[in-house]
Design a protein around this motif. Sequence first.
Motif, short mmCIF file in Angstrom:
data_model
loop_
_atom_site.label_atom_id
_atom_site.label_comp_id
_atom_site.label_asym_id
_atom_site.label_seq_id
_atom_site.Cartn_x
_atom_site.Cartn_y
_atom_site.Cartn_z
N UNK A 309 0.81 -1.22 0.00
CA UNK A 309 0.00 0.00 0.00
C UNK A 309 0.84 1.27 0.00
N UNK A 310 2.01 1.24 0.63
CA UNK A 310 2.84 2.45 0.73
C UNK A 310 3.72 2.57 -0.52
N UNK A 311 3.57 3.65 -1.23
CA UNK A 311 4.28 3.80 -2.51
C UNK A 311 5.78 3.82 -2.33
N UNK A 312 6.23 4.52 -1.30
CA UNK A 312 7.68 4.59 -1.06
C UNK A 312 7.95 4.12 0.36
N UNK A 313 8.68 3.03 0.49
CA UNK A 313 9.05 2.52 1.80
C UNK A 313 10.50 2.91 2.05
N UNK A 314 10.70 3.73 3.08
CA UNK A 314 12.05 4.24 3.35
C UNK A 314 12.92 3.15 3.99
N UNK A 315 14.21 3.39 3.94
CA UNK A 315 15.15 2.44 4.55
C UNK A 315 14.93 2.33 6.05
N UNK A 316 14.55 3.45 6.70
CA UNK A 316 14.30 3.41 8.16
C UNK A 316 13.05 2.58 8.47
N UNK A 317 12.05 2.65 7.58
CA UNK A 317 10.86 1.84 7.78
C UNK A 317 11.17 0.36 7.57
N UNK A 318 11.96 0.09 6.54
CA UNK A 318 12.39 -1.31 6.33
C UNK A 318 13.18 -1.81 7.54
N UNK A 319 14.00 -0.95 8.11
CA UNK A 319 14.80 -1.33 9.28
C UNK A 319 13.91 -1.69 10.46
N UNK A 320 12.83 -0.93 10.62
CA UNK A 320 11.88 -1.21 11.71
C UNK A 320 11.32 -2.62 11.55
N UNK A 321 10.81 -2.93 10.34
CA UNK A 321 10.23 -4.26 10.12
C UNK A 321 11.28 -5.36 10.27
#
Length: 949
Positions: A309-321
């Motif tokens: 759903x999120x068009x742009x997933x940032x590296x910090x968001x990927x790091x969280x997951x």
Amino acid sequence: MVNLVQLGLWVSIPFLGYLLNLFFQKKIKNECETKTDLFHLFLMTVCGIAIWSIFLIGSVLLGIYNSEVFGYAGWLISLVGLFFISKKIIGLKEVKLNIDIWESIFTIGLLVLIVFNVIYPNENILGGRDQGIYANSGIYIANHGSTIRDYPLLSAEDYNGSFLAGLYSTPGHITVQSSDLYSTWLAHGYSTFGIEGLFRVNTLFLFFSLILFRYFGQTFMKKPYAIMATLFLGFNLSQLWISRMTLSETLTQVFVLAAILSIILSLQNKNNTFAYLSGFLWGMTYLVRIDVYLFFPMLIFCHIIFNLLKKEVSSSENAVWNRLHITNAAFILLSVPYYYYFSKPYFLALSDQLLKIGLLTIFLFIILVITSKLKIKVSSTKYLYYCLLSLILITVIYAHWIRPYIGPFATYDWPGTPLDGTRNYRENSIIIICLYLSIPIFYAAVGGLLAAVYSIMFKKEWSLIPLVVLIGGFSALYLYDPQISPDQYWAIRRFIPIIIPGIIFLAFYGLYRFSLLFSNNRRKVILTIVSLSLFTFVFQQDKALILGKENNNSWNQVATIANKIPDNSKIISNTIDTLNTPLFMAFDKKILQLSHLRESSYEKLLTELNQQKDGDIYLLGSMGIFGYDRENVEDFDLQFSSLEQVPNKLPSELIEDHYHLELSKLIKSDKPQNTILGAYPVLGVEESGFYNSEVDSLGTPFRWTDGNGSLVIPMDTEYQSSSVQISFNNIGPQPQNIKITANGQNLFSGEINGPTEKILSLRNIESSDNKITLQIESDVWNPSKLEEGSDDNRNLGIAVNMIRINNSLSSSSQDLTDVKTQIQLEGSDNLTMDTNVPKNITISLSNISAKFLPTSRYLGTDQNAVKVGQLWFNKNDMSQRVSEGRTQLPFSLFPNDKLQTKIELSPIGYDGKPLPPGDYEVWVGLIQESVKWFYEYGEVPTKINVHIK
């Protein structure tokens, strides 16, 4: 009595939370926009509970748990916490408390709930269901410091896979079914506050659960809505019931809410600290309950939805997951061997479901990798939203309004239970949820779910994704098929950790979003009306059950039994796990339950008993051991209350279960064949055609036959000079024809009507294997067909009181002038009675003469029959009797026979009126009817001092 040393751990919980908050404070402030320090403090305190949990369970698994060590460690942490708090207080110029009306409402409601749970816990010491296993495991850990439980008799291969309910018979030692983590908290509650503390441990977890849920709600809605949602959760019947039980769902709920809250914070602030904490807290749920493994693939699914759903997933968001998944996976890898090694049978029993979860996890992980690498996206269009809206509404309408009313239905395959062949509970699962939460709340939750999906798709509130997926996913799964015993409130357990809180959250979230359409004043009116309506709904639900305690006084009743059994003795039991579990685990009694023993091991058990040299052997329940006499220690009349077990409605009453329990000491018999049979099962004697043991008004045991009772009795080579003594009764509506045979040869045929005793010669009976097969055939009758209102649909033959083999035939001599007997009172010879209220007492009677003492049953008349009599004298005038009574002997006594029986002392005078208050002396002795009292032959009666109030 509070143990002050052990109290240190409980005191340290908020201080440990404060120290963790200090430790993470800089990282949190640098990376988070949230400024609610109190919010973080409570979250860190739950992390502190998780840290303590690891040390507690670790010490138990190593066998080194010591409540005092943990207490001292707790006090040390508290002192360190106080030091840092005092430094901060000194630096503060002014402290402001911002307490508004909503904070006051929340505080008062929370206090009411805590006080209620402290006052009205359930006494979950009885075995048979999970709460009893957890409670007894806690006591065992507190007493022994480990989970190792050795077999009191025999070994693992002698049991049918289960030593007691919830306790598996595994090689080396006994294994508890469930995780011990929750039990370690119960153990420390017991070590600190005694049994009353153990019953109230969940009150602490309820407190943190409600605090977390309140802040959880405030993340997405205004404070008034979050507070009302929290209070509705706390006062809901399901939450009230679970928080008063020693069940692990409340602790699981605390960790689940804290884990979801952490992942929400980590997504909102792209914060790695909270991502790690979330993974850590999810990991703790796996160590509490094995069924929550399903959270792992669902969190991966959350990540997939987030990426799509999120068009742009940032590296910090990927790091969280990624940090969340890594920490989560680490605890999965830790918990799997834990369950395998410490709860292996339960782990293997669930292996099919666990394998499915594992395969689902791998599948979703592959999907996650593919969608991430290919950067696949799904556009948030109105058409997609309308499709999801339609799908959700159609599913809910079908599940609530169609599935429960159309066939074919899933049915229970539970032979021997009332539910066998009836419709499965899952067909009504949404209806049941609505009984707890109300239909408006359920459909408000559906609206809240649609609002949350809308916010995710069009308002980019990505932190709602875990809520929607976890709440929706678990709700869909367990509402479809809870896979649990269907009785309420038991079945609602499945919904406690996330589904009940989730539905309530979504309902108030939907209400909040709906209220935004109105002005501020109208919002207050809407919230007030909704709140009053909901709490009216809550408070009218089964107030009597809420204020009642299940199994009230059960601890004291079991303790009374335990106190009568010496510590170094062995106990053979044929009573239920309800009592055996606490006796074995909480009171350290070396108990063996026959129903869990393999029949092939019965002979091995007899050999073990015959070889026992250390300690005595006791029997618990109505049973015997061939070759042993039973010496009655005490009879117990027990009463336990529990909620009625109903599958498709809320319980409406407490059911009282009454048990009559006998505790006897085994005495080795010189003549094994003289063992008393018939009234109860006897280990070493094969039998068929008998129902369960019952007792008459004086506590004398008996058993009904089904019209064809059979006993195979081992004999010695001298059985030809023996006789069989049978005492039985016809309690049916008319005389019954009866036939008694031994090895197929007729001993007696005829009609009986009332109490009867026969002594039949075995002189002409042949046997090739030194066994006598005794067969008792009779007419049968069915109480339910003859007695109005009876639900007893058994086909009953005769009621057997006693069967035994004697070394000789009876003597019909009526001259008892030189008879010698001995009567001993079992208990005090000083009694207090209420006027006109009879009292049962137990006596031991021994025939120490060479004479046969016949009963009315044997003679067929009262003339010359021997009975136990009682004579009453006024202490102020011993020259004249004021009352007398008679009690039938349960069977005739041969020379050197002895028995225990109860007699009823009845303070009724010769004039038929109650004896007036005062002091009396009662003589208890034998009488030969129409001849003389035995004291007139020179026997000394047993004398009892009785004070009538």
